[in-house]
Design a protein around this motif. Structure first.
Motif, PDB file in Angstrom:
ATOM      1  N   ASN A  31       2.382   2.263  -4.944  1.00 11.65           N
ATOM      2  CA  ASN A  31       3.189   2.121  -3.736  1.00 11.65           C
ATOM      3  C   ASN A  31       3.495   3.471  -3.102  1.00 11.65           C
ATOM      4  O   ASN A  31       3.378   3.636  -1.892  1.00 11.65           O
ATOM      5  CB  ASN A  31       4.489   1.384  -4.041  1.00 11.65           C
ATOM      6  CG  ASN A  31       4.250  -0.084  -4.337  1.00 11.65           C
ATOM      7  OD1 ASN A  31       3.236  -0.647  -3.931  1.00 11.65           O
ATOM      8  ND2 ASN A  31       5.160  -0.703  -5.060  1.00 11.65           N
ATOM      9  N   ASN A  32       3.898   4.460  -3.907  1.00 11.61           N
ATOM     10  CA  ASN A  32       4.196   5.784  -3.371  1.00 11.61           C
ATOM     11  C   ASN A  32       2.945   6.460  -2.821  1.00 11.61           C
ATOM     12  O   ASN A  32       2.999   7.136  -1.801  1.00 11.61           O
ATOM     13  CB  ASN A  32       4.852   6.661  -4.443  1.00 11.61           C
ATOM     14  CG  ASN A  32       6.279   6.245  -4.715  1.00 11.61           C
ATOM     15  OD1 ASN A  32       6.898   5.554  -3.904  1.00 11.61           O
ATOM     16  ND2 ASN A  32       6.807   6.640  -5.858  1.00 11.61           N
ATOM     17  N   ASP A  33       1.823   6.289  -3.507  1.00  6.47           N
ATOM     18  CA  ASP A  33       0.574   6.877  -3.028  1.00  6.47           C
ATOM     19  C   ASP A  33       0.152   6.264  -1.691  1.00  6.47           C
ATOM     20  O   ASP A  33      -0.279   6.970  -0.786  1.00  6.47           O
ATOM     21  CB  ASP A  33      -0.539   6.700  -4.055  1.00  6.47           C
ATOM     22  CG  ASP A  33      -0.309   7.518  -5.317  1.00  6.47           C
ATOM     23  OD1 ASP A  33       0.502   8.473  -5.257  1.00  6.47           O
ATOM     24  OD2 ASP A  33      -0.918   7.204  -6.349  1.00  6.47           O
TER      25      ASP A  33
ATOM     26  N   ILE B 148       2.102   4.862   0.531  1.00  7.97           N
ATOM     27  CA  ILE B 148       3.063   5.304   1.557  1.00  7.97           C
ATOM     28  C   ILE B 148       2.713   6.714   2.017  1.00  7.97           C
ATOM     29  O   ILE B 148       2.731   7.008   3.216  1.00  7.97           O
ATOM     30  CB  ILE B 148       4.507   5.218   1.020  1.00  7.97           C
ATOM     31  CG1 ILE B 148       4.901   3.749   0.851  1.00  7.97           C
ATOM     32  CG2 ILE B 148       5.474   5.932   1.946  1.00  7.97           C
ATOM     33  CD1 ILE B 148       6.215   3.538   0.127  1.00  7.97           C
ATOM     34  N   ALA B 149       2.368   7.591   1.076  1.00  6.46           N
ATOM     35  CA  ALA B 149       2.005   8.964   1.427  1.00  6.46           C
ATOM     36  C   ALA B 149       0.754   8.997   2.304  1.00  6.46           C
ATOM     37  O   ALA B 149       0.699   9.732   3.293  1.00  6.46           O
ATOM     38  CB  ALA B 149       1.791   9.787   0.162  1.00  6.46           C
ATOM     39  N   VAL B 150      -0.237   8.189   1.977  1.00 10.83           N
ATOM     40  CA  VAL B 150      -1.455   8.117   2.779  1.00 10.83           C
ATOM     41  C   VAL B 150      -1.137   7.577   4.172  1.00 10.83           C
ATOM     42  O   VAL B 150      -1.628   8.096   5.180  1.00 10.83           O
ATOM     43  CB  VAL B 150      -2.525   7.246   2.078  1.00 10.83           C
ATOM     44  CG1 VAL B 150      -3.683   6.937   3.009  1.00 10.83           C
ATOM     45  CG2 VAL B 150      -3.003   7.926   0.815  1.00 10.83           C
TER      46      VAL B 150
ATOM     47  N   ILE C 218       1.694   7.766   5.840  1.00  8.56           N
ATOM     48  CA  ILE C 218       2.420   8.801   6.585  1.00  8.56           C
ATOM     49  C   ILE C 218       1.448   9.874   7.067  1.00  8.56           C
ATOM     50  O   ILE C 218       1.512  10.315   8.219  1.00  8.56           O
ATOM     51  CB  ILE C 218       3.547   9.395   5.719  1.00  8.56           C
ATOM     52  CG1 ILE C 218       4.656   8.356   5.520  1.00  8.56           C
ATOM     53  CG2 ILE C 218       4.108  10.672   6.351  1.00  8.56           C
ATOM     54  CD1 ILE C 218       5.711   8.762   4.520  1.00  8.56           C
ATOM     55  N   TYR C 219       0.532  10.301   6.215  1.00  5.97           N
ATOM     56  CA  TYR C 219      -0.450  11.310   6.569  1.00  5.97           C
ATOM     57  C   TYR C 219      -1.311  10.835   7.744  1.00  5.97           C
ATOM     58  O   TYR C 219      -1.509  11.565   8.718  1.00  5.97           O
ATOM     59  CB  TYR C 219      -1.322  11.620   5.348  1.00  5.97           C
ATOM     60  CG  TYR C 219      -2.372  12.655   5.574  1.00  5.97           C
ATOM     61  CD1 TYR C 219      -2.036  13.994   5.718  1.00  5.97           C
ATOM     62  CD2 TYR C 219      -3.714  12.298   5.642  1.00  5.97           C
ATOM     63  CE1 TYR C 219      -3.010  14.946   5.923  1.00  5.97           C
ATOM     64  CE2 TYR C 219      -4.696  13.241   5.850  1.00  5.97           C
ATOM     65  CZ  TYR C 219      -4.335  14.572   5.992  1.00  5.97           C
ATOM     66  OH  TYR C 219      -5.311  15.507   6.208  1.00  5.97           O
TER      67      TYR C 219
ATOM     68  N   SER D 177      -0.568   8.524   9.945  1.00  2.39           N
ATOM     69  CA  SER D 177       0.297   8.393  11.123  1.00  2.39           C
ATOM     70  C   SER D 177       0.504   9.736  11.799  1.00  2.39           C
ATOM     71  O   SER D 177       0.449   9.838  13.027  1.00  2.39           O
ATOM     72  CB  SER D 177       1.652   7.802  10.732  1.00  2.39           C
ATOM     73  OG  SER D 177       1.498   6.512  10.214  1.00  2.39           O
TER      74      SER D 177
END
Length: 104
Positions: A7-9, A11-13, A15-16, A18
């Motif tokens: 889930n965190n990975d 979300i990070a992808v 955001i990147y 976006s």
């Protein structure tokens, strides 16, 4: 064993991606505002001027020798069909032979 939190990975992808897409949209916006190929007078008269350099740029693109920006693509797509091809190249050549001005 290291536990991976997917889930965190993800979300990070997200955001990147976006941030990159926002920066790309801003770049196109800035280029369109500050580096427009046609003068304000030409736009008001619905007249666009094409040059031999425009023809050569399109020819190089069709021969896969160069890339175009989004604005260049729109500018060189004379018949506004969303495709750059030999038809656009012929239209630019005709416009240049008639003085280089094209009324939209």
């Amino acid at each position: 064993m290291k536990k991976i939190n997917i889930n965190n990975d993800l979300i990070a992808v997200f955001i990147y991606i976006s941030i990159l897409s926002t920066l790309l949209m801003l770049a196109f916006l800035i280029k369109g505002v500050f580096f427009n190929n046609n003068s304000q007078e030409q736009q008001e008269n619905n007249t666009i001027k094409y040059t031999i350099e425009d023809r050569e740029k399109l020819k190089e693109y069709l021969e896969n020798k160069t890339n175009l920006t989004f604005e260049e693509f729109k500018y060189l797509d004379i018949n506004k069909d969303g495709i750059l091809n030999s038809g656009d190249l012929l239209l630019i050549q005709k416009i240049i032979l008639k003085g280089g001005k094209y009324e939209c």
